[in-house]
Design a protein around this motif. Structure first.
Motif, PDB file in Angstrom:
ATOM      1  N   LYS A  76       0.859  -1.187   0.000  1.00 33.70           N
ATOM      2  CA  LYS A  76       0.000   0.000   0.000  1.00 33.70           C
ATOM      3  C   LYS A  76       0.893   1.234   0.000  1.00 33.70           C
ATOM      4  O   LYS A  76       1.900   1.264   0.710  1.00 33.70           O
ATOM      5  N   TYR A  77       0.488   2.205  -0.793  1.00 33.07           N
ATOM      6  CA  TYR A  77       1.191   3.487  -0.841  1.00 33.07           C
ATOM      7  C   TYR A  77       0.174   4.591  -0.613  1.00 33.07           C
ATOM      8  O   TYR A  77      -0.840   4.660  -1.303  1.00 33.07           O
ATOM      9  N   TYR A  79      -1.980   3.271  -4.089  1.00 33.25           N
ATOM     10  CA  TYR A  79      -1.831   1.892  -4.555  1.00 33.25           C
ATOM     11  C   TYR A  79      -2.169   0.939  -3.416  1.00 33.25           C
ATOM     12  O   TYR A  79      -1.815   1.181  -2.266  1.00 33.25           O
ATOM     13  N   ASP A  80      -2.825  -0.153  -3.762  1.00 31.95           N
ATOM     14  CA  ASP A  80      -3.140  -1.218  -2.814  1.00 31.95           C
ATOM     15  C   ASP A  80      -3.307  -2.489  -3.632  1.00 31.95           C
ATOM     16  O   ASP A  80      -4.311  -2.657  -4.320  1.00 31.95           O
ATOM     17  N   HIS A 130       6.647  -7.122 -10.099  1.00 32.04           N
ATOM     18  CA  HIS A 130       6.107  -6.010  -9.312  1.00 32.04           C
ATOM     19  C   HIS A 130       7.181  -5.419  -8.401  1.00 32.04           C
ATOM     20  O   HIS A 130       7.935  -6.148  -7.774  1.00 32.04           O
ATOM     21  N   ILE A 181       3.995   1.433 -11.515  1.00 33.80           N
ATOM     22  CA  ILE A 181       3.940   2.083 -10.208  1.00 33.80           C
ATOM     23  C   ILE A 181       5.221   2.873  -9.975  1.00 33.80           C
ATOM     24  O   ILE A 181       6.312   2.405 -10.301  1.00 33.80           O
ATOM     25  N   CYS A 191       6.560   5.159  -6.663  1.00 38.10           N
ATOM     26  CA  CYS A 191       6.362   5.736  -5.334  1.00 38.10           C
ATOM     27  C   CYS A 191       7.673   6.361  -4.890  1.00 38.10           C
ATOM     28  O   CYS A 191       8.721   5.729  -4.994  1.00 38.10           O
TER      29      CYS A 191
END
Length: 138
Positions: A34-35, A43-44, A84, A108, A110
């Protein structure tokens, strides 16, 4: 759950938790990532990593900033063969012991401002959670 917080942006952090683990060098685990940015979930998702990648990720974060891993010079970048979150990159900032940390893959991206001791603490928390997950296999 291992949490790493941004030092300059309250409410921005990442969480890693283990969903399921299979012991063995050539096995792996499901993780939930999670972010949050400004307290909003960006994100999750659940994904899989091999235990080899988890072990290396823990070594890179618990020894942060690591210069070398498995006889390879890192140059501020750890890359895995996973689909990922395969990239972990860091850049030294002007502030003492502070880095710009980037966790990413093809979809993604982050970024967190972090203090080196907090990254090491995060790596140690990740190790503890992983070991608990391996022990609690049914």
């Amino acid at each position: 759950m291992a949490i790493l917080r941004d030092t300059s942006s309250d409410g921005t952090y990442v969480e890693f938790s283990f969903v399921k683990c299979i012991p063995g060098e050539f096995e792996g685990c499901q993780l939930n990532f999670k972010y949050y940015k400004n307290y909003k979930k960006v994100y999750d998702f659940v994904f899989g990593w091999t235990n080899l990648t988890i072990r290396d990720y823990i070594e890179v974060t618990s020894g942060f900033p690591l210069d070398m891993l498995n006889d390879f010079i890192l140059n501020n970048l750890y890359m895995s063969f996973e689909n990922h979150l395969y990239g972990l990159e860091w850049k030294k900032r002007k502030e003492k012991d502070t880095y710009r940390l980037r966790l990413y893959d093809s979809r993604i991206d982050c970024q967190l401002n972090v203090i080196d001791t907090e990254v090491r603490e995060f790596g140690n928390e990740l190790r503890i959670e992983w070991e608990k997950g391996l022990i609690n296999v049914r």
